[in-house]
Write an enzyme that holds these catalytic residues in place. Sequence first.
Site, mmCIF file in Angstrom:
data_model
loop_
_atom_site.group_PDB
_atom_site.id
_atom_site.type_symbol
_atom_site.label_atom_id
_atom_site.label_comp_id
_atom_site.label_asym_id
_atom_site.label_seq_id
_atom_site.Cartn_x
_atom_site.Cartn_y
_atom_site.Cartn_z
ATOM 1 N N LYS A 1 17.599 -2.053 -2.226
ATOM 2 C CA LYS A 1 16.659 -0.984 -1.861
ATOM 3 C C LYS A 1 16.512 0.011 -3.024
ATOM 4 C CE LYS A 1 16.374 -2.981 2.131
ATOM 5 N NZ LYS A 1 16.871 -2.887 3.475
HETATM 6 C C1 LIG Z 1 17.223 -3.376 4.775
HETATM 7 C C2 LIG Z 1 16.466 -3.212 6.028
HETATM 8 C C3 LIG Z 1 17.095 -2.939 7.252
HETATM 9 C C4 LIG Z 1 18.576 -2.951 7.453
HETATM 10 O O1 LIG Z 1 19.322 -2.258 6.592
HETATM 11 P P1 LIG Z 1 20.883 -2.616 6.374
HETATM 12 O O2 LIG Z 1 21.358 -1.427 5.621
HETATM 13 O O3 LIG Z 1 20.927 -3.880 5.585
HETATM 14 O O4 LIG Z 1 21.514 -2.742 7.706
HETATM 15 C C5 LIG Z 1 16.298 -2.733 8.358
HETATM 16 N N1 LIG Z 1 14.969 -2.816 8.292
HETATM 17 C C6 LIG Z 1 14.327 -3.111 7.147
HETATM 18 C C7 LIG Z 1 12.842 -3.176 7.152
HETATM 19 C C8 LIG Z 1 15.052 -3.334 5.988
HETATM 20 O O5 LIG Z 1 14.423 -3.652 4.861
#
Ligand SMILES: *Cc1c(COP(=O)(O)O)cnc(C)c1O
Length: 394
Positions: free
Chosen positions: A201
């Site tokens: 991210k």
């Molecule tokens: C990454 C992501 C999540 C979940 O995040 P985690 O930290 O991996 O639990 C949820 N929704 C979307 C759209 C994501 O890209």
Amino acid sequence: MTSEPPPFPPPFLPYGRQTIEDDDVAAVAEALRADFLTTGPTVEAFETAFKRKVGAEHAIAVANGTATLHLAMLALEIGEGDVCIAPSVTFLATANCARYVGAEVVFADVDPTSGLMTPETLAQALARAGDRRVKAVLPVHLRGDVCDLPALRAMAQAAGAVLVEDAPHALGSIATFDGVAHPVGDGAYSAFASFSFHPVKTMATGEGGMLTTNDAGLAARARSLRGHGMVRPPGSDPWWYEMPEIGFNYRLPDVLCALGLSQLAKLDRFVARRRALTARYAARLADLSPIVRLASSPAWSNPALHLLTVLIDFEGAATSRRAVVERLKTAGIGSQVHYIPVHRQPYYVNRYGPLDLPGADAWYDRCLTLPLYPTMADGDVDRVVDALAEALGR
Ligand SMILES: *Cc1c(COP(=O)(O)O)cnc(C)c1O
């Protein structure tokens, strides 16, 4: 600058990766030597810096993005007999959080060129929900482009529901509605916005997430549910705590909050670099049109793209996605598919039967995510586009 030849073979370019610098490492080392590894002062410092950055009144640091969504469902008292509407083109967690609390999921279709839930696809989903009680609509700002929040909120409100923005892709994105620029996460249209700091991210803490809201009551509930549901009534004995309702251990440790604070201070630089790389991709990919197009971006959205997703007419190029992915890999270039429509997952097919969501299927048939992260060089973009052109026989 050096005049050394570039390394051969050139380094592998994953579709996304974290940017960890020496001062990030130093910030973590300092937190490791301090008194608190988990619930320490850095948690609140990170929350305060984050809420200021996105313009929200409250921010709650959470163990991961999925847990933020679970806490949002709990704080909103969503449960059995309720319905949540989630787009089918998203990561599993957007839909799964409704199931964690016993609610049912109605999948919304998406626009096949942007991948986003739209007022039209939400209207269809609301119609499929029928007279069941819809409690939350979960728009996903896919890739970093922002959904039509005012329209979605008006429709959700009319149905007696709130918006919960699943916003991990859109940290740093800005949307302009009615002449007002809104940073994603400012809570202007939603009960909660949810972020993740998974390494791919826009900023990273390893595992980690953040909930933002402008509602003090919801913030307090999410905060206590993050820590087992424990509260300390004002004026009580120093050892005293009470558990009026059951919660979870969804804390984000001090050490990771130290990394988060350090990363947050670089967010503007990361976002600027993502925007510059995106502009270069747009210019270079124009040569491959109409076989390859960038996913479309709504007029109100000024995204800090998390994912550089293109839509490819594989049939028109007389090839398959699998062949293209393999050729790119041979050229040292990672790619990924965002996402397999969640309504196609066996768990949901077993629960709800087959569903026809043509926009999600059309998006899935063509999408491919190419490398995008701040430490990429301009020349890396050229390398990716050249390899893609070759993989497509252009
Ligand atoms: C990454 C992501 C999540 C979940 O995040 P985690 O930290 O991996 O639990 C949820 N929704 C979307 C759209 C994501 O890209």
